[in-house]
Scaffold this motif. Structure first.
Motif, PDB file in Angstrom:
ATOM      1  N   VAL A 161       0.840  -1.197   0.000  1.00  0.00           N
ATOM      2  CA  VAL A 161       0.000   0.000   0.000  1.00  0.00           C
ATOM      3  C   VAL A 161       0.879   1.254   0.000  1.00  0.00           C
ATOM      4  CG1 VAL A 161      -1.663   1.340   1.348  1.00  0.00           C
ATOM      5  CG2 VAL A 161      -1.952  -1.135   1.122  1.00  0.00           C
ATOM      6  N   SER A 162       1.905   1.243   0.826  1.00  0.00           N
ATOM      7  CA  SER A 162       2.828   2.370   0.913  1.00  0.00           C
ATOM      8  C   SER A 162       3.496   2.629  -0.437  1.00  0.00           C
ATOM      9  CB  SER A 162       3.879   2.074   1.991  1.00  0.00           C
ATOM     10  OG  SER A 162       4.782   3.140   2.126  1.00  0.00           O
ATOM     11  N   ALA A 163       3.929   1.561  -1.101  1.00  0.00           N
ATOM     12  CA  ALA A 163       4.564   1.697  -2.416  1.00  0.00           C
ATOM     13  C   ALA A 163       3.588   2.245  -3.448  1.00  0.00           C
ATOM     14  CB  ALA A 163       5.111   0.344  -2.864  1.00  0.00           C
ATOM     15  N   ALA A 164       2.315   1.831  -3.355  1.00  0.00           N
ATOM     16  CA  ALA A 164       1.308   2.321  -4.299  1.00  0.00           C
ATOM     17  C   ALA A 164       1.091   3.823  -4.143  1.00  0.00           C
ATOM     18  CB  ALA A 164      -0.003   1.569  -4.084  1.00  0.00           C
ATOM     19  N   PHE A 165       1.101   4.317  -2.907  1.00  0.00           N
ATOM     20  CA  PHE A 165       0.989   5.763  -2.676  1.00  0.00           C
ATOM     21  C   PHE A 165       2.128   6.496  -3.371  1.00  0.00           C
ATOM     22  CE2 PHE A 165      -1.460   4.823   1.392  1.00  0.00           C
ATOM     23  CZ  PHE A 165      -2.654   5.330   0.904  1.00  0.00           C
ATOM     24  N   ARG A 166       3.340   6.003  -3.189  1.00  0.00           N
ATOM     25  CA  ARG A 166       4.491   6.672  -3.781  1.00  0.00           C
ATOM     26  C   ARG A 166       4.449   6.619  -5.300  1.00  0.00           C
ATOM     27  NH1 ARG A 166       6.877   3.654   0.404  1.00  0.00           N
ATOM     28  NH2 ARG A 166       7.724   2.156  -1.105  1.00  0.00           N
ATOM     29  N   LYS A 167       4.027   5.485  -5.835  1.00  0.00           N
ATOM     30  CA  LYS A 167       3.968   5.327  -7.288  1.00  0.00           C
ATOM     31  C   LYS A 167       2.972   6.301  -7.905  1.00  0.00           C
ATOM     32  CE  LYS A 167       3.294   1.827 -10.886  1.00  0.00           C
ATOM     33  NZ  LYS A 167       3.005   0.395 -11.156  1.00  0.00           N
ATOM     34  N   ASN A 168       1.891   6.576  -7.183  1.00  0.00           N
ATOM     35  CA  ASN A 168       0.862   7.485  -7.689  1.00  0.00           C
ATOM     36  C   ASN A 168       1.186   8.949  -7.430  1.00  0.00           C
ATOM     37  OD1 ASN A 168      -0.705   5.335  -8.615  1.00  0.00           O
ATOM     38  ND2 ASN A 168      -1.776   5.124  -6.662  1.00  0.00           N
ATOM     39  N   GLY A 169       2.374   9.199  -6.883  1.00  0.00           N
ATOM     40  CA  GLY A 169       2.781  10.568  -6.638  1.00  0.00           C
ATOM     41  C   GLY A 169       2.235  11.157  -5.361  1.00  0.00           C
ATOM     42  N   SER A 170       1.597  10.342  -4.518  1.00  0.00           N
ATOM     43  CA  SER A 170       1.046  10.824  -3.257  1.00  0.00           C
ATOM     44  C   SER A 170       2.110  10.735  -2.166  1.00  0.00           C
ATOM     45  CB  SER A 170      -0.169   9.987  -2.848  1.00  0.00           C
ATOM     46  OG  SER A 170      -1.152   9.986  -3.861  1.00  0.00           O
ATOM     47  N   SER A 171       1.884  11.467  -1.095  1.00  0.00           N
ATOM     48  CA  SER A 171       2.772  11.339   0.049  1.00  0.00           C
ATOM     49  C   SER A 171       2.563   9.979   0.690  1.00  0.00           C
ATOM     50  CB  SER A 171       2.490  12.448   1.067  1.00  0.00           C
ATOM     51  OG  SER A 171       1.145  12.381   1.522  1.00  0.00           O
ATOM     52  N   ASP A 172       3.614   9.437   1.278  1.00  0.00           N
ATOM     53  CA  ASP A 172       3.537   8.120   1.905  1.00  0.00           C
ATOM     54  C   ASP A 172       2.833   8.262   3.250  1.00  0.00           C
ATOM     55  OD1 ASP A 172       3.935   5.642   3.051  1.00  0.00           O
ATOM     56  OD2 ASP A 172       5.981   5.429   2.290  1.00  0.00           O
ATOM     57  N   LEU A 173       1.558   7.854   3.296  1.00  0.00           N
ATOM     58  CA  LEU A 173       0.758   8.032   4.496  1.00  0.00           C
ATOM     59  C   LEU A 173       1.217   7.163   5.660  1.00  0.00           C
ATOM     60  CD1 LEU A 173      -2.837   8.255   2.935  1.00  0.00           C
ATOM     61  CD2 LEU A 173      -1.234  10.100   3.496  1.00  0.00           C
ATOM     62  N   LEU A 174       2.107   6.214   5.396  1.00  0.00           N
ATOM     63  CA  LEU A 174       2.578   5.322   6.452  1.00  0.00           C
ATOM     64  C   LEU A 174       3.949   5.737   6.993  1.00  0.00           C
ATOM     65  CD1 LEU A 174       1.514   1.893   4.924  1.00  0.00           C
ATOM     66  CD2 LEU A 174       0.326   3.247   6.631  1.00  0.00           C
ATOM     67  N   GLN A 175       4.490   6.823   6.477  1.00  0.00           N
ATOM     68  CA  GLN A 175       5.841   7.233   6.847  1.00  0.00           C
ATOM     69  C   GLN A 175       5.983   7.489   8.349  1.00  0.00           C
ATOM     70  OE1 GLN A 175       8.578   7.328   4.954  1.00  0.00           O
ATOM     71  NE2 GLN A 175       9.778   7.958   6.740  1.00  0.00           N
ATOM     72  N   SER A 176       4.953   8.032   8.955  1.00  0.00           N
ATOM     73  CA  SER A 176       5.049   8.398  10.372  1.00  0.00           C
ATOM     74  C   SER A 176       4.367   7.408  11.307  1.00  0.00           C
ATOM     75  CB  SER A 176       4.443   9.790  10.587  1.00  0.00           C
ATOM     76  OG  SER A 176       3.078   9.796  10.207  1.00  0.00           O
ATOM     77  N   GLU A 177       3.867   6.291  10.770  1.00  0.00           N
ATOM     78  CA  GLU A 177       3.170   5.314  11.611  1.00  0.00           C
ATOM     79  C   GLU A 177       4.163   4.552  12.486  1.00  0.00           C
ATOM     80  OE1 GLU A 177      -0.010   4.971  12.045  1.00  0.00           O
ATOM     81  OE2 GLU A 177      -0.575   6.441  10.500  1.00  0.00           O
ATOM     82  N   LYS A 178       3.730   4.225  13.684  1.00  0.00           N
ATOM     83  CA  LYS A 178       4.558   3.484  14.627  1.00  0.00           C
ATOM     84  C   LYS A 178       4.306   1.979  14.572  1.00  0.00           C
ATOM     85  CE  LYS A 178       6.312   7.296  16.190  1.00  0.00           C
ATOM     86  NZ  LYS A 178       7.702   7.672  15.816  1.00  0.00           N
ATOM     87  N   ALA A 179       3.119   1.584  14.109  1.00  0.00           N
ATOM     88  CA  ALA A 179       2.769   0.164  14.057  1.00  0.00           C
ATOM     89  C   ALA A 179       1.712  -0.053  12.988  1.00  0.00           C
ATOM     90  CB  ALA A 179       2.260  -0.318  15.417  1.00  0.00           C
ATOM     91  N   ILE A 180       1.732  -1.227  12.389  1.00  0.00           N
ATOM     92  CA  ILE A 180       0.748  -1.600  11.378  1.00  0.00           C
ATOM     93  C   ILE A 180      -0.313  -2.467  12.044  1.00  0.00           C
ATOM     94  CG2 ILE A 180       0.361  -2.717   9.161  1.00  0.00           C
ATOM     95  CD1 ILE A 180       2.167  -0.210   9.045  1.00  0.00           C
ATOM     96  N   THR A 181      -1.568  -2.058  11.936  1.00  0.00           N
ATOM     97  CA  THR A 181      -2.682  -2.800  12.530  1.00  0.00           C
ATOM     98  C   THR A 181      -3.766  -3.031  11.483  1.00  0.00           C
ATOM     99  OG1 THR A 181      -3.880  -0.793  13.188  1.00  0.00           O
ATOM    100  CG2 THR A 181      -2.235  -1.678  14.752  1.00  0.00           C
ATOM    101  N   PRO A 182      -4.652  -4.005  11.695  1.00  0.00           N
ATOM    102  CA  PRO A 182      -5.774  -4.197  10.766  1.00  0.00           C
ATOM    103  C   PRO A 182      -6.641  -2.946  10.652  1.00  0.00           C
ATOM    104  CG  PRO A 182      -5.529  -6.103  12.200  1.00  0.00           C
ATOM    105  CD  PRO A 182      -4.613  -5.048  12.737  1.00  0.00           C
ATOM    106  N   GLU A 183      -6.781  -2.212  11.746  1.00  0.00           N
ATOM    107  CA  GLU A 183      -7.587  -0.993  11.723  1.00  0.00           C
ATOM    108  C   GLU A 183      -6.960   0.058  10.808  1.00  0.00           C
ATOM    109  OE1 GLU A 183      -8.460  -3.492  15.023  1.00  0.00           O
ATOM    110  OE2 GLU A 183      -6.537  -2.532  14.513  1.00  0.00           O
TER     111      GLU A 183
END
Length: 367
Positions: A237-259
């Protein structure tokens, strides 16, 4: 072939830094260390970083460090795997960083082959190779080969990780350029790193086997399998954001959760499909390594979940595996119940798979 003496040195620094992080792997550590010390290529330093061992790992590493001055032994307090990898890589002085996991074994000419390739291909930032999968006793199981060409690797990266981390050699400048490992993505921090490096550098895999990758119950890929899947999905998902020219919304996340994944529009169906596939693959790995108790543990754990979006025949097949493993343990009532659950799933029997399933059950009962 490139010879060590032909490699240009810069201010007496090693060309390659082999990086190994260690925590509670005393059973396998000696083989891993000796695999590096026995390389036919010699222009390397060996950075070993212990990050919280409570077994004999530190003592084993210290013994080797006292005998070989290529080893630089360091210790940090107990921390996460990604943090430990970053700390170890920050100590690297070589032009290249070779990753070596502490439970795997590099073949003798690994570094020689990889350095030769990278010296000839200056625009490549990341290089892996084929991996021979072995069991806890280092007995061969099979060989896993990855796509070798950059275009093939880029295509594969969109759905899976086409590298074995313990087989990777990367340019230190590539590692630094993308900011190293991201802690939130552990234990899929390697997949996330390869995706980011591939956006700036070309990548390749050697066809030759360069490492022996060990399958055993204690490895992180098994113990953290659910979180590993979550983080692999997040890396894509993070790579898809970057590929589409968007900012990486996961850059500042501390943990990956289902939510978090749900907020990023990852559907429950997609997440279940990925989870089931990853768990099933690890069951197969444990079966191949004859770790039957671990395989059964994973299967029974899976069968307790509500797989709303997974095809019924796949659930039936999973129950068949559980039936066979219960039978192997002579837990015959549980084996019979699991087999009955498998054949009672009409969606499974409605497919061509149904007859094959019945035949497998017959063979399982006769085991």
């Amino acid at each position: 072939m490139l010879k060590p003496s032909q490699v240009a040195r810069k201010m007496n620094q090693p060309l390659v830094s082999v990086v190994m992080v260690v925590r509670n792997v005393d059973r396998f550590l000696a083989e891993a260390v000796e695999g590096i010390l026995g390389q036919t290529f010699s222009d390397f330093e060996f950075v070993i970083l212990d990050f919280g061992s409570t077994d004999r790992s530190k003592a084993i590493a210290s013994t080797y460090a006292a005998r070989d001055n290529r080893i630089r032994l360091h210790e940090v307090p107990n921390c996460g795997l990604a943090e430990a990898r970053n700390a170890a890589c920050s100590l690297a002085e070589g032009q290249y960083i070779a990753i070596q996991d502490a439970d795997d074994i590099s073949v003798p000419d690994r570094l020689l082959r990889q350095v030769e390739f990278m010296e000839k291909h200056q625009d490549f930032g990341l290089l892996g190779g084929a991996a021979e999968w072995v069991d806890s006793q280092a007995r061969s199981l099979w060989t896993l080969r990855f796509p070798t060409e950059d275009c093939e690797i880029r295509l594969a990266l969109s759905t899976q990780c086409p590298f074995s981390q313990t087989a990777v050699l990367m340019r230190r400048e590539a590692f630094v350029a993308v900011g190293g490992y991201r802690a939130a993505f552990a234990p899929s921090e390697d997949y996330d790193l390869w995706l980011r490096i591939s956006e700036h550098f070309r990548c390749a895999n050697l066809k030759e086997v360069v490492v022996k990758y060990r399958i055993h119950p204690q490895q992180l890929s098994v113990s953290g399998r659910k979180q590993q899947t979550f983080c692999a999905v997040a890396a894509r998902v993070s790579a898809a954001f970057r590929k589409n020219g968007s900012s990486d919304l996961l850059q500042s996340e501390k943990a990956i959760t289902p939510e978090l994944l749900a907020r990023l529009h990852v559907s429950e169906a997609e997440l279940q499909t990925c989870l089931f596939s990853d768990y099933r693959d690890w069951i197969r790995n444990m079966l191949a390594a004859k770790e039957y108790s671990v395989a059964l543990q994973i299967a029974t754990e899976m069968l307790q979940w509500d797989w709303e979006y997974v095809a019924q025949w796949k659930i039936a097949y999973l129950q068949l595996i559980a039936a066979r493993l219960y039978w192997r343990q002579k837990r015959f009532p549980k084996s019979f119940v699991a087999a009955c659950h498998a054949v009672r799933r009409p969606a499974a029997l409605a497919k061509d798979f149904g007859q094959a399933l019945l035949r497998r059950i017959g063979r399982a009962i006769r085991m």
